[in-house]
Design a protein around this motif. Sequence first.
Motif, mmCIF file in Angstrom:
data_model
loop_
_atom_site.group_PDB
_atom_site.id
_atom_site.type_symbol
_atom_site.label_atom_id
_atom_site.label_comp_id
_atom_site.label_asym_id
_atom_site.label_seq_id
_atom_site.Cartn_x
_atom_site.Cartn_y
_atom_site.Cartn_z
ATOM 1 N N UNK A 70 0.821 -1.217 0.000
ATOM 2 C CA UNK A 70 0.000 0.000 0.000
ATOM 3 C C UNK A 70 0.849 1.258 0.000
ATOM 4 N N UNK A 71 2.149 1.094 0.182
ATOM 5 C CA UNK A 71 3.056 2.241 0.149
ATOM 6 C C UNK A 71 3.411 2.590 -1.291
ATOM 7 N N UNK A 72 4.004 3.762 -1.461
ATOM 8 C CA UNK A 72 4.513 4.162 -2.765
ATOM 9 C C UNK A 72 5.636 3.217 -3.186
ATOM 10 N N UNK A 73 5.717 2.933 -4.489
ATOM 11 C CA UNK A 73 6.694 1.965 -4.978
ATOM 12 C C UNK A 73 8.123 2.381 -4.628
ATOM 13 N N UNK A 74 8.392 3.658 -4.671
ATOM 14 C CA UNK A 74 9.737 4.141 -4.350
ATOM 15 C C UNK A 74 10.072 3.852 -2.887
ATOM 16 N N UNK A 75 9.064 3.926 -2.015
ATOM 17 C CA UNK A 75 9.289 3.649 -0.589
ATOM 18 C C UNK A 75 9.463 2.154 -0.346
ATOM 19 N N UNK A 76 8.668 1.344 -1.053
ATOM 20 C CA UNK A 76 8.819 -0.110 -0.948
ATOM 21 C C UNK A 76 10.222 -0.514 -1.359
ATOM 22 N N UNK A 77 10.673 0.034 -2.483
ATOM 23 C CA UNK A 77 12.015 -0.279 -2.997
ATOM 24 C C UNK A 77 13.088 0.107 -1.994
ATOM 25 N N UNK A 78 12.969 1.299 -1.424
ATOM 26 C CA UNK A 78 13.975 1.786 -0.473
ATOM 27 C C UNK A 78 14.090 0.866 0.734
ATOM 28 N N UNK A 79 12.931 0.462 1.289
ATOM 29 C CA UNK A 79 12.944 -0.403 2.474
ATOM 30 C C UNK A 79 13.517 -1.775 2.140
ATOM 31 N N UNK A 80 13.041 -2.380 1.048
ATOM 32 C CA UNK A 80 13.456 -3.746 0.735
ATOM 33 C C UNK A 80 14.916 -3.810 0.304
ATOM 34 N N UNK A 81 15.368 -2.854 -0.495
ATOM 35 C CA UNK A 81 16.785 -2.818 -0.876
ATOM 36 C C UNK A 81 17.649 -2.571 0.359
ATOM 37 N N UNK A 82 17.178 -1.690 1.227
ATOM 38 C CA UNK A 82 17.923 -1.418 2.462
ATOM 39 C C UNK A 82 18.031 -2.631 3.359
ATOM 40 N N UNK A 83 16.984 -3.441 3.394
ATOM 41 C CA UNK A 83 17.007 -4.648 4.228
ATOM 42 C C UNK A 83 17.862 -5.758 3.617
ATOM 43 N N UNK A 84 17.837 -5.859 2.295
ATOM 44 C CA UNK A 84 18.487 -6.997 1.626
ATOM 45 C C UNK A 84 19.951 -6.751 1.261
ATOM 46 N N UNK A 85 20.320 -5.506 1.031
ATOM 47 C CA UNK A 85 21.692 -5.194 0.598
ATOM 48 C C UNK A 85 22.756 -5.664 1.583
#
Length: 216
Positions: A70-85
């Motif tokens: 339900x979040x903006x795609x840019x925010x989803x990307x930021x969180x998931x990339x930040x968690x996985x990197x």
Amino acid sequence: MEVNLGKIKGIEKDVTYTQIENGGPAVCFMFSGAGYTYDKPLFYYSTMTLLQNRFDVVHIHYSYEQDITKQQLVDITKVMVGDCSPVIAKVSQKKEYQETMFLGKSLGTIPLINGFMKDERHIDSKMVLLTPLLKFDPVFEGVMSSNHPIHLVIGEKDPHYVPEKIQRIKTKTNISMNQYPDTNHSLDIEPFHTSRSIKVVESVMNGLAEFIKSKS
């Protein structure tokens, strides 16, 4: 074969991961869907196919309390990339691999398409996109703008199957695609049909094996 559990600090919290070491020269990082976890058929047999082809496999275990979609795609990307990197960095520091591959399903394709595909450190990595969220224009545009070797799998009864977008994706020479009639977002046959659904999984794994062996 050795299976190790690890934990590392993500963007907001600790992220756990499972690393299956096969002693091979390549590694595949896997990104699950919101409710489609690593014990489900597509991930279970993808893991087996990769191990059979001498890949180490890393399952990244992320979870989010609220509906992250339900979040903006840019925010989803930021969180998931930040968690996985940090997981990717730690595994890559431990061993220098000759080849790196990324495989994601549904929600898990978002950090691949809008994050890691745009990272020059992964410019030569193969990308496997299982049921990507093509309804979202930034996801579709990310696929279209990428020059990575990509293997895309989608069912024709998936709500993210958009015929016009699929036709445009087919014009990309760097993308191989398997699409399946009568299959939903989990690549199960609708109405439910067990033996046909199993044959779909077998076909998906054959396509994955071919893509693994193909030259970039």
